[in-house]
Motif scaffolding. Structure first.
Motif, short mmCIF file in Angstrom:
data_model
loop_
_atom_site.label_atom_id
_atom_site.label_comp_id
_atom_site.label_asym_id
_atom_site.label_seq_id
_atom_site.Cartn_x
_atom_site.Cartn_y
_atom_site.Cartn_z
N PRO A 1 0.76 -1.22 0.06
CA PRO A 1 -0.03 -0.05 -0.17
C PRO A 1 0.81 1.08 0.15
CG PRO A 1 -0.92 -1.53 1.55
CD PRO A 1 0.49 -2.04 0.99
N ILE A 2 1.89 1.14 0.69
CA ILE A 2 2.87 2.28 0.81
C ILE A 2 3.47 2.79 -0.57
CG2 ILE A 2 4.84 3.44 1.71
CD1 ILE A 2 4.04 1.98 4.44
N ALA A 3 3.84 1.66 -1.14
CA ALA A 3 4.57 1.65 -2.51
C ALA A 3 3.54 2.19 -3.51
CB ALA A 3 5.06 0.54 -3.20
N LEU A 4 2.30 1.60 -3.40
CA LEU A 4 1.22 2.44 -4.57
C LEU A 4 0.87 3.73 -4.02
CD1 LEU A 4 -1.16 -0.69 -4.40
CD2 LEU A 4 0.36 -0.01 -6.38
N SER A 5 0.93 3.99 -2.78
CA SER A 5 0.44 5.27 -2.39
C SER A 5 1.50 6.46 -2.95
CB SER A 5 0.27 5.48 -0.71
OG SER A 5 -0.94 4.50 -0.28
N VAL A 6 2.87 5.95 -2.93
CA VAL A 6 3.80 7.10 -3.28
C VAL A 6 3.90 6.85 -4.85
CG1 VAL A 6 6.46 7.25 -3.27
CG2 VAL A 6 5.11 6.56 -1.40
N GLN B 1 -4.26 -0.69 10.04
CA GLN B 1 -3.98 -2.09 9.91
C GLN B 1 -4.32 -2.36 8.28
OE1 GLN B 1 -7.13 -3.84 12.46
NE2 GLN B 1 -5.34 -4.44 13.96
N LEU B 2 -3.96 -1.43 7.36
CA LEU B 2 -4.14 -1.70 6.10
C LEU B 2 -2.90 -2.59 5.70
CD1 LEU B 2 -5.47 -0.76 3.31
CD2 LEU B 2 -3.84 1.04 3.18
N GLY B 3 -3.30 -3.78 4.77
CA GLY B 3 -2.38 -4.58 4.38
C GLY B 3 -1.95 -5.49 5.44
N LEU C 1 -7.26 -0.50 14.80
CA LEU C 1 -8.45 -0.77 13.89
C LEU C 1 -9.24 0.71 13.95
CD1 LEU C 1 -10.40 -2.33 12.48
CD2 LEU C 1 -11.44 -3.10 14.58
N GLU C 2 -9.17 1.33 15.00
CA GLU C 2 -9.87 2.71 14.77
C GLU C 2 -9.14 3.54 13.86
OE1 GLU C 2 -10.64 6.56 18.00
OE2 GLU C 2 -11.17 4.17 18.69
N THR C 3 -7.86 3.61 14.02
CA THR C 3 -7.06 4.49 12.89
C THR C 3 -7.40 4.17 11.41
OG1 THR C 3 -5.22 4.82 14.53
CG2 THR C 3 -4.71 5.20 12.13
N PHE C 4 -7.18 2.65 11.40
CA PHE C 4 -7.78 2.21 10.03
C PHE C 4 -9.04 2.61 9.47
CE2 PHE C 4 -9.93 -1.37 7.72
CZ PHE C 4 -9.16 -1.38 6.41
N VAL D 1 -3.20 13.54 -3.68
CA VAL D 1 -2.23 13.54 -2.73
C VAL D 1 -2.55 13.35 -1.32
CG1 VAL D 1 -0.01 14.66 -1.77
CG2 VAL D 1 -0.45 14.57 -4.31
N ALA D 2 -3.52 14.21 -0.68
CA ALA D 2 -3.95 14.20 0.35
C ALA D 2 -4.47 12.45 0.45
CB ALA D 2 -5.01 14.99 0.89
N ASN D 3 -5.26 11.95 -0.20
CA ASN D 3 -5.73 10.59 -0.40
C ASN D 3 -4.58 9.60 0.01
OD1 ASN D 3 -7.79 8.82 -0.29
ND2 ASN D 3 -7.33 8.08 -2.43
N ALA D 4 -3.48 9.93 -0.86
CA ALA D 4 -2.37 8.69 -0.60
C ALA D 4 -1.83 8.97 0.83
CB ALA D 4 -1.20 9.44 -1.64
N ILE D 5 -1.71 10.32 1.49
CA ILE D 5 -1.19 10.38 2.55
C ILE D 5 -2.16 9.60 3.85
CG2 ILE D 5 -0.72 11.90 4.47
CD1 ILE D 5 0.05 14.00 2.34
N VAL D 6 -3.36 9.63 3.50
CA VAL D 6 -4.42 8.83 4.24
C VAL D 6 -4.00 7.37 4.44
CG1 VAL D 6 -6.69 8.36 4.61
CG2 VAL D 6 -6.20 10.88 4.40
N LEU D 7 -3.77 6.99 3.08
CA LEU D 7 -3.62 5.33 3.04
C LEU D 7 -2.20 5.14 3.67
CD1 LEU D 7 -4.80 4.91 -0.81
CD2 LEU D 7 -5.85 4.22 1.45
N ILE D 8 -1.04 5.85 3.57
CA ILE D 8 0.28 5.71 4.22
C ILE D 8 -0.01 5.76 5.69
CG2 ILE D 8 2.40 6.81 4.58
CD1 ILE D 8 2.50 7.87 1.61
N ILE D 9 -0.74 6.39 6.32
CA ILE D 9 -1.11 6.55 7.53
C ILE D 9 -1.83 5.34 7.88
CG2 ILE D 9 -2.55 7.54 9.52
CD1 ILE D 9 -2.10 10.29 8.07
N ALA D 10 -2.71 4.86 7.10
CA ALA D 10 -3.43 3.56 7.40
C ALA D 10 -2.44 2.46 7.45
CB ALA D 10 -4.44 3.36 6.35
#
Length: 217
Positions: free
Chosen positions: A10-15, A68-70, A87-90, A54-63
């Motif tokens: 997910p981080i690679a895709l988000s970047v 618990q993303l991925g 889980l709450e953060t996710f 870009v903001a959405n990508a940052i959200v996915l990196i945080i997840a």
């Protein structure tokens, strides 16, 4: 077997994808500058579309890093993920992701339609463009509000586990996806009749159509 911590994919895709988008928008302005042509409204509107993406990508990196993303989620006896800070953060990130993705898609279509209106001056085509603007705007606002207020109160999205939430049924995601694909196809195929009327060889017409279809990326 679980995933790495944090999950690399997910981080690679988000970047990767936002980087491609940034280069594309930068290249757009660079091309204008070397031709000494002022950027048009569709050029400028590509910036907010990019910022939301870009903001959405940052959200996915945080997840991926704090949620618990991925990753493999521990399940409780009821079969649903166990409530914990990760889980709450996710779930907060997925909530933001749905909203930002919808806004980004709406803005991207808006930019494409502005571009169409600039290069095709036929009155009938411009009417079609404004109709698509209206459909895109109603789609974007309607689904954005639906996603924002999908649960009442809103914080049920991340405060409760899946089995305890009282929210709009998940079929909304199917409706969102199908309607989005339909609008995308309508927008991307709009210039085909105009291109087909050009007095150029058929091979060149297909090449021009192929260039317009790059918008599908």
């Amino acid at each position: 077997m679980g995933f790495s911590k944090p999950a690399a994919t997910p981080i690679a895709l988000s970047v990767t994808f936002p980087t491609i988008a940034i280069l594309a928008v930068a290249g757009r302005f660079w091309a204008r500058s070397i031709k000494h042509v002022k950027p048009q409204i569709d050029d400028w509107m590509s910036i907010p579309a990019l910022l939301v993406s870009v903001a959405n990508a940052i959200v996915l990196i945080i997840a991926s890093t704090h949620g618990q993303l991925g990753k493999k989620m521990p399940l409780g006896p009821n079969g649903f993920p166990i409530t914990n800070p990760d889980l709450e953060t996710f779930q907060k990130c997925m909530y933001a992701n749905e909203i930002l993705s919808t806004i980004a898609v709406m803005l991207t279509r808006f930019v494409i339609l502005l571009f169409y209106a600039r290069i095709f001056i036929q009155p009938q085509f411009r009417i079609a463009v404004w109709i698509m603007h209206s459909l895109n705007f109603m789609w974007g606002i309607g689904f954005t509000l639906t996603l924002i207020f999908q649960c009442t109160p809103i914080d049920l999205v991340w405060r409760k586990t899946f089995g305890e939430r009282h929210c709009i049924p998940l079929v909304r995601n199917l409706v969102l996806a199908v309607s989005s694909i339909i609008l995308d196809v309508m927008v991307l195929t709009m210039p085909w009749p105009m291109v087909w009327q050009l007095r150029i060889p058929k091979r060149q017409k297909w090449l021009v159509i192929g260039i317009f279809m790059l918008g599908a990326m």
